[in-house]
Design an enzyme around this catalytic site. Structure first.
Site, PDB file in Angstrom:
ATOM      1  CB  SER A 239      -0.892  -0.002   1.238  1.00 22.78           C
ATOM      2  OG  SER A 239      -0.106   0.367   2.362  1.00 22.78           O
ATOM      3  CE  LYS A 240      -1.930   6.479  -2.947  1.00 25.96           C
ATOM      4  NZ  LYS A 240      -3.170   7.224  -2.902  1.00 25.96           N
ATOM      5  NE  ARG A 241       0.415   0.653   6.073  1.00 22.24           N
ATOM      6  CZ  ARG A 241       1.055  -0.443   6.430  1.00 22.24           C
ATOM      7  NH1 ARG A 241       2.138  -0.376   7.180  1.00 22.24           N
ATOM      8  NH2 ARG A 241       0.619  -1.625   6.056  1.00 22.24           N
ATOM      9  CG  HIS A 242       4.498  -1.046   2.045  1.00 16.64           C
ATOM     10  ND1 HIS A 242       3.191  -1.436   1.908  1.00 16.64           N
ATOM     11  CD2 HIS A 242       4.938  -1.580   3.212  1.00 16.64           C
ATOM     12  CE1 HIS A 242       2.853  -2.194   2.949  1.00 16.64           C
ATOM     13  NE2 HIS A 242       3.888  -2.291   3.747  1.00 16.64           N
TER      14      HIS A 242
END
Ligand code: GLU
Length: 466
Positions: A239-242
Site C-alpha cells: 500500500s501507499k505506506r510502503h
C-alpha cells in the site's frame, strides 16, 4: 499453445498500480512468447466508480511500460445487451431466478445465522417462488448446486477444491438491472475466447463461482493461473505506506520503464539469479512454471539499483530526450544551453534516477546560478581572484576546447601559481555550477562551452569577498 488468448482486465477506478502492472506484464509476456493474443478489457460495470480519466491513466501507464495489446480495449459498459441476453438464457434454463427478498430481511437472516454460529448463506427462499410480481424490485441470482465440489488445476497454485455447499446463490443482476462482476467476467472471457486467465490470487475465491457459471452457460472453462500478491517489507499487502504504488508515480520520480519491467517480472518469477533482462530475453524466458506460490516482497532499494543500472547503460540519445522532459518538469528551460545528449554522457554514470540527473544538470541551463552559500564562503576567497583571471586568459587563448585543451589551459595556471589541481578545480566548480558536486571539471567546461564558461567565470569576482 499456439492460439493462446490472455487478457488484462483492469477496473478503471484509479491509476494503474504496481500489482496490476505485474499482472498485465505476465499476460503480455505469455502472449508474446507463445505467439498468442493479448486482449485488454476495461471492467467498467461499476458505473459510479469508473471514470474515463482512470481509463486514460491506465492506458498511458501500459503504453509507458511498453505493454501493447493486440485487441481492445473492450468496454464492459458497451456490452450490457449481451449480458442481459445471457442472464435471460440462464433464467429460462432454470439456472437463475428472480429474488425478491429485501435487504432488511436478508440482513435479519444473516444476523440470526451468525448468532447461531452458522455461516451466513442465502437460504433459497425465492428459488421456487411461483409468482413473479412485475412491480417489485428484484435481483437475479444464479442457482448454485447444493452439493458436489468444484475443482480446478491452477497453473501456479496446483489443485484447488471448493465444496459447492459453501457457495451462495450468487447475485448476477442487481436491482437496477446491472450485471455483477463474477457474471460479466465469465461472459466476456468466454465470448472473447480467453483460454488462460492470469490474475491476482485475490480472485481465487471467485474462480469456483465463475467455473459454475461457465458450465451453466455451456462454455468451455479456461485454464487459470493465480499470481501471488505483492507485499510490503513488513509483509502487509502493498500500500501507499510502503512507497508509491502507482506506475506513473515511478515515471515522475525518474524511473525508466525497463527498470520497472525488470523489477516487476522478478517479483514472483525467477530465472536463476539473473536480475537484468532485455524485453526480448523476458519474452523468451518467461514461463508460469517458474512463478512461485508465495507472495513477492516489494523492495524499493532493488528497484532503484536496477534503475541506476539502466540509466548507466542507456542510449544517450534517448536519455537526452528524457532529460529535456525532466528538466522542463523541474521548471528549467533547455534553450539556450548545451545539447542534452552531451550532458547525459557525463551524468549517466552518477545518476540513480532521471530526476537526480535533471537536478544535477540544471546548472548547465540556468542563466542565474543559485550558489550554495557555504561553498562560496569556503572556495570563492579573495586569493582566488588572480587565479580566475589567469584561467580566463588561458581559456580564451587556448586552441580548441576539448578536454585535453581545457586541461592544458589549467596546467598553465597551476604552474603559474604553483598550485595542485584540487586547489583550483573546486573553486572553479563552485563558480561554474554554484555548488561542490558535479562531474569532472574538464567535462563540465567542455559541455558548457567556451563562451558560457567565460561568462560564468567573469561573473564570479563580486562573490570572492574582495
Ligand atoms: N477487474 C478485476 C480487477 O480489477 C479483474 C478481473 C479478473 O482479472 O478476472 O481486479
Amino acid at each position: 499453445m499456439g492460439n493462446l488468448r490472455v487478457r488484462f482486465a483492469p477496473s478503471p477506478t484509479g491509476y494503474l498500480h504496481i500489482g496490476g502492472a505485474r499482472t498485465a506484464l505476465f499476460n503480455y509476456l505469455l502472449a508474446r512468447k507463445n505467439g498468442g493474443t493479448f486482449v485488454l478489457r476495461i471492467e467498467d460495470t461499476d458505473v459510479a466508480r469508473s471514470t474515463q480519466e482512470s481509463v486514460d491513466a491506465i492506458l498511458r501507464a501500459m503504453n509507458w511500460l511498453g505493454l501493447d495489446y493486440d485487441e481492445g480495449p473492450y468496454y464492459q459498459s458497451q456490452r450490457f445487451d449481451l449480458y442481459r441476453e445471457k442472464i435471460e438464457e440462464l433464467q429460462s434454463k432454470g439456472r437463475a431466478f428472480r429474488c425478491y427478498c429485501n435487504v432488511e430481511e436478508l440482513e435479519e437472516k444473516r444476523k440470526t445465522a451468525l448468532e447461531e454460529g452458522r455461516k451466513p448463506k442465502y437460504d433459497g427462499t425465492c428459488r421456487h417462488r411461483p409468482d413473479q410480481p412485475e412491480d417489485q424490485p428484484y435481483v437475479v441470482r444464479f442457482r448454485s448446486p447444493d452439493d458436489g465440489e468444484t475443482i480446478f488445476e491452477d497453473r501456479i497454485k496446483g489443485t484447488i477444491r471448493f465444496s459447492n455447499e459453501e457457495l451462495d446463490d450468487l447475485i448476477i443482476q442487481r436491482t437496477d438491472g446491472t450485471p455483477t462482476y463474477n457474471f460479466v467476467v465469465v461472459v466476456d472471457d468466454a465470448t472473447m475466447d480467453i483460454n488462460l486467465v492470469v490474475r491476482g490470487d485475490d480472485h481465487i475465491n471467485n474462480t469456483p463461482r465463475q467455473i459454475l457459471l461457465y458450465e451453466a452457460l455451456g462454455y468451455p472453462v479456461p485454464e487459470y493461473a493465480h499470481v501471488p500478491m505483492i507485499l510490503g517489507e513488513d509483509k502487509a499487502r502493498l500500500s501507499k505506506r510502503h512507497g508509491a504504488t502507482s506506475v506513473m508515480a515511478y515515471r515522475e520520480m525518474g524511473y525508466l520503464p525497463e527498470a520497472l519491467v525488470s523489477y516487476l517480472v522478478r517479483l514472483g518469477w525467477s530465472h536463476g539469479d539473473q536480475e537484468i533482462f532485455s524485453k526480448e530475453e523476458l519474452i523468451e524466458k518467461f514461463s508460469l512454471d517458474q512463478v512461485g506460490r508465495s507472495a513477492g516482497v516489494f523492495n524499493p532499494g532493488k528497484l532503484l539499483w536496477l534503475n541506476e543500472h539502466y540509466i548507466k547503460n542507456g542510449d544517450p540519445e534517448r536519455l537526452g530526450r528524457l532529460l529535456k522532459e525532466y528538466l522542463q518538469a523541474e521548471g528549467v528551460a533547455t534553450q539556450p544551453g548545451p545539447d542534452p545528449v552531451a550532458v547525459v554522457k557525463i551524468m549517466q554514470d552518477r545518476s540513480k534516477t532521471m530526476v537526480d540527473m535533471a537536478q544535477g544538470a540544471a546548472f548547465f541551463y540556468k542563466k542565474e546560478l543559485e550558489f550554495d552559500g557555504k561553498a562560496v564562503a569556503k572556495f570563492l576567497t579573495e586569493d582566488k581572484i588572480p587565479v580566475f583571471k589567469s584561467l580566463i586568459r588561458a581559456l580564451e587563448k587556448q586552441d580548441g576546447f576539448d578536454q585535453e585543451a581545457i586541461e592544458s589551459a589549467f596546467q598553465k595556471v597551476l604552474k603559474e601559481f604553483d598550485l595542485k589541481l584540487g586547489k583550483v578545480a573546486q573553486p572553479v566548480r563552485v563558480a561554474l555550477t554554484g555548488g561542490t558536486s558535479s562531474p569532472s571539471i574538464f567535462e563540465v567546461i567542455e559541455v558548457l562551452g567556451r563562451e558560457e564558461t567565460l561568462r560564468r567565470l567573469n561573473k564570479v569576482f563580486p562573490l570572492c569577498g574582495a
